[in-house]
Design a protein around this motif. Structure first.
Motif, PDB file in Angstrom:
ATOM      1  N   ALA A  68       0.895  -1.219   0.053  1.00 17.67           N
ATOM      2  CA  ALA A  68       0.081  -0.031  -0.172  1.00 17.67           C
ATOM      3  C   ALA A  68       0.852   1.275   0.112  1.00 17.67           C
ATOM      4  N   PHE A  69       1.736   1.291   0.786  1.00 22.97           N
ATOM      5  CA  PHE A  69       2.865   2.280   0.821  1.00 22.97           C
ATOM      6  C   PHE A  69       3.866   2.509  -0.557  1.00 22.97           C
ATOM      7  N   LEU A  70       4.066   1.381  -1.258  1.00 22.24           N
ATOM      8  CA  LEU A  70       5.077   1.421  -2.177  1.00 22.24           C
ATOM      9  C   LEU A  70       4.586   1.304  -3.439  1.00 22.24           C
ATOM     10  N   GLN A  71       3.154   1.090  -3.782  1.00 17.96           N
ATOM     11  CA  GLN A  71       2.562   1.265  -4.859  1.00 17.96           C
ATOM     12  C   GLN A  71       3.040   1.907  -6.009  1.00 17.96           C
ATOM     13  N   ASN A  72       3.466   3.120  -5.859  1.00 17.71           N
ATOM     14  CA  ASN A  72       3.673   4.175  -6.633  1.00 17.71           C
ATOM     15  C   ASN A  72       5.052   4.348  -6.814  1.00 17.71           C
ATOM     16  N   GLU A  73       6.108   3.617  -6.068  1.00 12.37           N
ATOM     17  CA  GLU A  73       7.453   3.441  -6.014  1.00 12.37           C
ATOM     18  C   GLU A  73       8.144   2.655  -7.247  1.00 12.37           C
ATOM     19  N   LYS A  74       9.265   3.029  -7.659  1.00 11.54           N
ATOM     20  CA  LYS A  74       9.895   2.343  -8.844  1.00 11.54           C
ATOM     21  C   LYS A  74      10.120   0.929  -8.420  1.00 11.54           C
ATOM     22  N   VAL A  75      10.083   0.048  -9.499  1.00 10.67           N
ATOM     23  CA  VAL A  75      10.286  -1.379  -9.176  1.00 10.67           C
ATOM     24  C   VAL A  75      11.588  -1.542  -8.382  1.00 10.67           C
ATOM     25  N   LEU A  76      12.536  -1.009  -8.697  1.00 13.76           N
ATOM     26  CA  LEU A  76      13.875  -1.223  -7.965  1.00 13.76           C
ATOM     27  C   LEU A  76      13.802  -0.922  -6.666  1.00 13.76           C
ATOM     28  N   ILE A  77      13.113   0.268  -5.899  1.00  9.42           N
ATOM     29  CA  ILE A  77      12.854   0.613  -4.715  1.00  9.42           C
ATOM     30  C   ILE A  77      12.027  -0.483  -4.045  1.00  9.42           C
ATOM     31  N   GLN A  78      11.070  -0.893  -4.656  1.00  9.80           N
ATOM     32  CA  GLN A  78      10.018  -1.899  -4.146  1.00  9.80           C
ATOM     33  C   GLN A  78      10.891  -2.995  -3.859  1.00  9.80           C
ATOM     34  N   PHE A  79      11.564  -3.571  -4.881  1.00  6.68           N
ATOM     35  CA  PHE A  79      12.451  -4.900  -4.960  1.00  6.68           C
ATOM     36  C   PHE A  79      13.460  -4.698  -3.471  1.00  6.68           C
ATOM     37  N   LEU A  80      14.163  -3.707  -3.380  1.00  7.87           N
ATOM     38  CA  LEU A  80      15.218  -3.572  -2.283  1.00  7.87           C
ATOM     39  C   LEU A  80      14.490  -3.449  -0.822  1.00  7.87           C
ATOM     40  N   LEU A  81      13.287  -2.776  -1.094  1.00 12.57           N
ATOM     41  CA  LEU A  81      12.454  -2.541   0.443  1.00 12.57           C
ATOM     42  C   LEU A  81      11.799  -3.883   0.762  1.00 12.57           C
ATOM     43  N   PHE A  82      11.264  -4.362   0.089  1.00 10.52           N
ATOM     44  CA  PHE A  82      10.680  -5.637   0.192  1.00 10.52           C
ATOM     45  C   PHE A  82      11.598  -6.987   0.576  1.00 10.52           C
ATOM     46  N   GLY A  83      12.915  -6.706  -0.192  1.00 14.39           N
ATOM     47  CA  GLY A  83      13.960  -7.760   0.151  1.00 14.39           C
ATOM     48  C   GLY A  83      14.309  -7.601   1.746  1.00 14.39           C
TER      49      GLY A  83
END
Length: 220
Positions: A68-83
């Motif tokens: 919900a927080f990261l839906q509009n973030e770049k894929v790389l940011i999502q990948f790093l934060l979810f990792g």
């Protein structure tokens, strides 16, 4: 980001259902994985009564809120934060098991650059990819969970919450006694005697099939 989170209504009922479905799905997924890879079914649970793998349940909540927080973030940011999120959950859980019970419940010791066998770069990548794939599904998941409303569902959630809380609390006592027995500590009261009788080492080993004591691992 704020707009996306506002559109995703988060309440206890939704988080509980995510925890419940995530815990059940974790057991199902790992069972199917073992069936495909090893040719037999294994039930990987983290409770003595209910078929729950709570790390997946906690992960489902964390990934839903994170999505919900990261839906509009770049894929790389999502990948790093979810990792980082997935690895952080495994690190905290692994650390508690290692230092609290002197046990481990999974083993990544064969993974490159692993730390104490409970986190590794390989799993960091896996958690990151899962997060990236899950994030676009958050609105749909939120919509499905939105159908579980009304007094009937609220009562069901309340009853199941109490049941799971009792199960996990009692599981904690059983795990502590399992570790205590392994260290040669005798039961000190009637409750511990009951646990030693009904939830002995054989029961716990069969129920928690991947859990092992670190001292036993070092002997192998």
């Amino acid at each position: 980001m704020t707009e996306t989170l506002t559109k995703t209504h988060i309440d206890y009922s939704k988080l509980f259902l995510l925890f419940l479905f995530g815990s059940l799905f974790g057991v199902l997924m790992e069972g199917v994985f073992c069936l495909i890879r090893f040719g037999h079914w294994e039930t990987h649970v983290v409770s003595v009564w209910l078929p729950l793998c709570i790390l997946y349940g906690i992960g489902a909540i964390a990934y839903f809120i994170g999505g919900a927080f990261l839906q509009n973030e770049k894929v790389l940011i999502q990948f790093l934060l979810f990792g980082l999120l997935g690895t952080g959950l495994e690190f905290i859980s692994g650390w508690i098991l290692e230092h609290g019970l002197k046990m481990y419940a999974w083993d990544y010791s064969k993974h490159f650059l692993n730390y104490h066998g409970y986190i590794s770069p390989k799993m960091f990548v896996a958690w990151g990819i899962i997060g990236v794939l899950f994030t676009p599904l958050v609105p749909a998941v939120d919509g499905v969970l939105g159908h579980f409303q009304g007094n009937g569902w609220n009562i069901a959630v309340a009853v199941l919450s109490v049941l799971i809380a009792v199960d996990l609390s009692f599981t904690g006592f059983c795990l502590v006694r399992w570790a205590g027995r392994h260290e040669g500590k005798a039961a000190s009261n009637s409750i511990e005697e009951f646990i030693d009788t009904k939830y002995d080492d054989e029961f716990m080993s069969n129920r928690f099939c991947e859990w092992h004591f670190i001292s036993d691992k070092s002997k192998n």
